[in-house]
Design an enzyme around this catalytic site. Structure first.
Site, PDB file in Angstrom:
ATOM      1  N   LYS A 150      34.326  47.141  36.446  1.00  0.00           N
ATOM      2  CA  LYS A 150      35.773  47.005  36.290  1.00  0.00           C
ATOM      3  C   LYS A 150      36.072  45.642  35.682  1.00  0.00           C
ATOM      4  O   LYS A 150      35.493  44.631  36.094  1.00  0.00           O
ATOM      5  CB  LYS A 150      36.459  47.077  37.655  1.00  0.00           C
ATOM      6  CG  LYS A 150      36.191  48.338  38.413  1.00  0.00           C
ATOM      7  CD  LYS A 150      37.361  49.265  38.329  1.00  0.00           C
ATOM      8  CE  LYS A 150      37.107  50.496  39.180  1.00  0.00           C
ATOM      9  NZ  LYS A 150      38.015  51.589  38.859  1.00  0.00           N
ATOM     10  N   SER A 181      39.478  43.439  33.534  1.00  0.00           N
ATOM     11  CA  SER A 181      40.819  43.455  32.925  1.00  0.00           C
ATOM     12  C   SER A 181      40.703  43.729  31.436  1.00  0.00           C
ATOM     13  O   SER A 181      41.618  44.269  30.819  1.00  0.00           O
ATOM     14  CB  SER A 181      41.511  42.112  33.147  1.00  0.00           C
ATOM     15  OG  SER A 181      41.494  41.777  34.518  1.00  0.00           O
ATOM     16  N   GLN A 229      29.545  32.286  37.143  1.00  0.00           N
ATOM     17  CA  GLN A 229      30.669  31.585  37.764  1.00  0.00           C
ATOM     18  C   GLN A 229      30.369  31.321  39.241  1.00  0.00           C
ATOM     19  O   GLN A 229      30.623  30.234  39.753  1.00  0.00           O
ATOM     20  CB  GLN A 229      31.934  32.423  37.600  1.00  0.00           C
ATOM     21  CG  GLN A 229      33.160  31.857  38.261  1.00  0.00           C
ATOM     22  CD  GLN A 229      34.422  32.545  37.781  1.00  0.00           C
ATOM     23  OE1 GLN A 229      35.027  32.130  36.807  1.00  0.00           O
ATOM     24  NE2 GLN A 229      34.833  33.595  38.448  1.00  0.00           N
ATOM     25  N   MET A 240      42.881  35.866  37.377  1.00  0.00           N
ATOM     26  CA  MET A 240      43.743  35.722  36.204  1.00  0.00           C
ATOM     27  C   MET A 240      44.647  36.954  36.067  1.00  0.00           C
ATOM     28  O   MET A 240      45.276  37.159  35.029  1.00  0.00           O
ATOM     29  CB  MET A 240      42.902  35.537  34.943  1.00  0.00           C
ATOM     30  CG  MET A 240      42.076  34.247  34.991  1.00  0.00           C
ATOM     31  SD  MET A 240      41.618  33.633  33.392  1.00  0.00           S
ATOM     32  CE  MET A 240      40.693  35.003  32.747  1.00  0.00           C
ATOM     33  N   GLY A 241      44.696  37.769  37.108  1.00  0.00           N
ATOM     34  CA  GLY A 241      45.636  38.880  37.109  1.00  0.00           C
ATOM     35  C   GLY A 241      45.178  40.108  36.354  1.00  0.00           C
ATOM     36  O   GLY A 241      44.008  40.247  36.022  1.00  0.00           O
ATOM     37  N   GLU A 294      40.412  47.318  40.828  1.00  0.00           N
ATOM     38  CA  GLU A 294      39.748  47.476  42.134  1.00  0.00           C
ATOM     39  C   GLU A 294      38.722  46.375  42.418  1.00  0.00           C
ATOM     40  O   GLU A 294      38.399  46.130  43.579  1.00  0.00           O
ATOM     41  CB  GLU A 294      39.066  48.851  42.256  1.00  0.00           C
ATOM     42  CG  GLU A 294      40.004  50.010  42.460  1.00  0.00           C
ATOM     43  CD  GLU A 294      40.454  50.629  41.148  1.00  0.00           C
ATOM     44  OE1 GLU A 294      40.370  49.932  40.094  1.00  0.00           O
ATOM     45  OE2 GLU A 294      40.889  51.784  41.153  1.00  0.00           O
ATOM     46  N   GLY A 295      38.195  45.745  41.372  1.00  0.00           N
ATOM     47  CA  GLY A 295      37.265  44.632  41.582  1.00  0.00           C
ATOM     48  C   GLY A 295      37.960  43.486  42.308  1.00  0.00           C
ATOM     49  O   GLY A 295      37.466  42.971  43.319  1.00  0.00           O
ATOM     50  N   HIS A 296      39.133  43.104  41.803  1.00  0.00           N
ATOM     51  CA  HIS A 296      39.904  42.036  42.455  1.00  0.00           C
ATOM     52  C   HIS A 296      40.261  42.448  43.889  1.00  0.00           C
ATOM     53  O   HIS A 296      40.181  41.643  44.823  1.00  0.00           O
ATOM     54  CB  HIS A 296      41.215  41.797  41.710  1.00  0.00           C
ATOM     55  CG  HIS A 296      41.068  41.325  40.298  1.00  0.00           C
ATOM     56  ND1 HIS A 296      41.444  42.084  39.219  1.00  0.00           N
ATOM     57  CD2 HIS A 296      40.604  40.163  39.775  1.00  0.00           C
ATOM     58  CE1 HIS A 296      41.233  41.417  38.093  1.00  0.00           C
ATOM     59  NE2 HIS A 296      40.705  40.248  38.402  1.00  0.00           N
ATOM     60  N   ASP A 355      30.853  38.113  37.651  1.00  0.00           N
ATOM     61  CA  ASP A 355      30.757  36.831  36.948  1.00  0.00           C
ATOM     62  C   ASP A 355      29.759  35.965  37.712  1.00  0.00           C
ATOM     63  O   ASP A 355      30.118  34.975  38.344  1.00  0.00           O
ATOM     64  CB  ASP A 355      32.134  36.172  36.888  1.00  0.00           C
ATOM     65  CG  ASP A 355      33.147  37.057  36.191  1.00  0.00           C
ATOM     66  OD1 ASP A 355      33.122  37.117  34.966  1.00  0.00           O
ATOM     67  OD2 ASP A 355      33.949  37.725  36.876  1.00  0.00           O
TER      68      ASP A 355
HETATM   69  P1  AMP Z   1      39.329  37.300  36.763  1.00  0.00           P
HETATM   70  O1  AMP Z   1      40.738  37.726  37.028  1.00  0.00           O
HETATM   71  O2  AMP Z   1      38.647  38.108  35.716  1.00  0.00           O
HETATM   72  O3  AMP Z   1      39.188  35.812  36.581  1.00  0.00           O
HETATM   73  O4  AMP Z   1      38.529  37.630  38.085  1.00  0.00           O
HETATM   74  C1  AMP Z   1      38.924  37.124  39.337  1.00  0.00           C
HETATM   75  C2  AMP Z   1      37.837  37.367  40.342  1.00  0.00           C
HETATM   76  O5  AMP Z   1      37.574  38.763  40.445  1.00  0.00           O
HETATM   77  C3  AMP Z   1      36.510  36.706  39.924  1.00  0.00           C
HETATM   78  O6  AMP Z   1      35.890  36.164  41.086  1.00  0.00           O
HETATM   79  C4  AMP Z   1      35.726  37.863  39.371  1.00  0.00           C
HETATM   80  O7  AMP Z   1      34.326  37.694  39.458  1.00  0.00           O
HETATM   81  C5  AMP Z   1      36.186  38.989  40.271  1.00  0.00           C
HETATM   82  N1  AMP Z   1      35.935  40.283  39.621  1.00  0.00           N
HETATM   83  C6  AMP Z   1      36.282  40.647  38.372  1.00  0.00           C
HETATM   84  N2  AMP Z   1      35.833  41.893  38.094  1.00  0.00           N
HETATM   85  C7  AMP Z   1      35.174  42.314  39.204  1.00  0.00           C
HETATM   86  C8  AMP Z   1      34.479  43.507  39.561  1.00  0.00           C
HETATM   87  N3  AMP Z   1      34.368  44.523  38.706  1.00  0.00           N
HETATM   88  N4  AMP Z   1      33.931  43.587  40.799  1.00  0.00           N
HETATM   89  C9  AMP Z   1      34.033  42.564  41.674  1.00  0.00           C
HETATM   90  N5  AMP Z   1      34.675  41.397  41.404  1.00  0.00           N
HETATM   91  C10 AMP Z   1      35.242  41.278  40.199  1.00  0.00           C
END
Ligand code: AMP
Length: 281
Positions: free
Chosen positions: A184, A186, A153, A30-31, A35-37, A150
């Site tokens: 990390k 958003s 998920q 979702m943008g 660093e997680g993404h 997540d």
């Molecule tokens: P989101 O943009 O929050 O929907 O996340 C997109 C993807 O990034 C999802 O698969 C999340 O689980 C993953 N994600 C978000 N935060 C982290 C993180 N801190 N470490 C690893 N993956 C992450």
């Protein structure tokens, strides 16, 4: 890096890449990248010839009163970060292109949703599953990358892929954290200074719980109580849930054994943070 905003062009491009025999890795997001993404992207880049990232703030997975409007967005910054990380194709669809009409059928996730975030966010995973079915059909990936941050998920996507026979492999990537242990996210930008100072206690409470289990505690209730007491003492946030469940089934356990998830959600003034830890005993 190529940027595609049009749904039909995305699908044509995916078909052409498949025809050319390229392996496609896909990172849906979702943008407001962090660093997680980018960790998911790194893994995809290693394992595939082409990496596709999508950025779409999916309204279907936000409930009434949740932060859909306020969800942080910065497409210019995201584009630069995605390119630097090695994304080959950035898919940035418009809402009206993804949802040209009201959907005439609904996806309902029946299992693994009556606990954790599924319980406190009714309909959330139906929205996640709906958008992923669309994205998987548009991008046609061979490998998809999701973060264990997540974890519920990941469990739901695992069922989605199996139930609907998507010809793709799911990769679950470990949680990327700040130096002080905060996962990390958003949404971390919405923490006040004081809340950000408190936030490391979420992961600390999980690590303490892990240690208690390693030391021999087998009663899930004791673990939940310990974490709740710790969070109440060290944070001003409101506890949404603390649960210890079997993973990936997300069912309850009377006695802690096998692979489990210790998960929590805490509501701060403007941000609800989640975190979890997987443990095998
Ligand atoms: P989101 O943009 O929050 O929907 O996340 C997109 C993807 O990034 C999802 O698969 C999340 O689980 C993953 N994600 C978000 N935060 C982290 C993180 N801190 N470490 C690893 N993956 C992450």
């Amino acid at each position: 890096m190529e940027i595609i905003t049009d749904v039909a062009i995305m699908q044509q491009q995916a078909m052409a890449l498949k025809k050319a025999g390229k392996s496609l890795g896909f990172v849906p997001t979702m943008g407001y990248l962090h660093e997680g993404h980018l960790k998911l992207v790194q893994q995809s880049v290693k394992q595939n010839q082409i990496t596709v990232m999508s950025i779409f703030v999916n309204p279907l997975q936000f409930g009434p009163g949740e932060d859909f409007e306020a969800y942080p967005r910065d497409y210019d910054r995201d584009t630069a970060l995605a390119e630097k990380a090695g994304v080959d194709l950035l898919f940035l669809p418009e809402h009206h292109d993804i949802f040209p009409n009201e959907l005439s059928l609904a996806v309902k996730v029946n299992k693994r949703t009556n606990v954790l975030c599924g319980k406190s966010r009714p309909g959330h995973f139906d929205g996640v599953a709906t958008i992923l079915i669309k994205l998987f059909n548009l991008v046609m990936p061979d490998h998809v990358y999701f973060g264990l941050k997540d974890a519920q998920q990941v469990a739901v996507v695992d069922s989605l892929i199996a139930d609907f026979n998507f010809p793709l492999t799911l990769h679950a990537v470990s949680t990327e954290r700040d130096e002080d242990g905060v996962a990390k996210s958003s949404r971390n930008v919405y923490l006040s200074k004081k809340e950000r100072i408190e936030a490391p206690h979420l992961y600390k409470s999980l690590k303490k719980a892990e240690q208690i289990i390693i030391n021999g505690e087998r009663n899930p209730q004791v673990i939940v109580q310990q974490i709740e007491a710790y969070l109440k003492k060290h944070t001003t946030g409101m506890i949404d849930y603390v649960e210890v469940l079997r993973f990936p089934d997300l069912t309850e356990m009377n006695e802690l054994k096998g692979t489990m998830i210790i998960a929590l959600a805490v509501k701060f003034s403007k941000a609800r943070l989640i975190d979890n830890l997987l443990l095998d005993i």
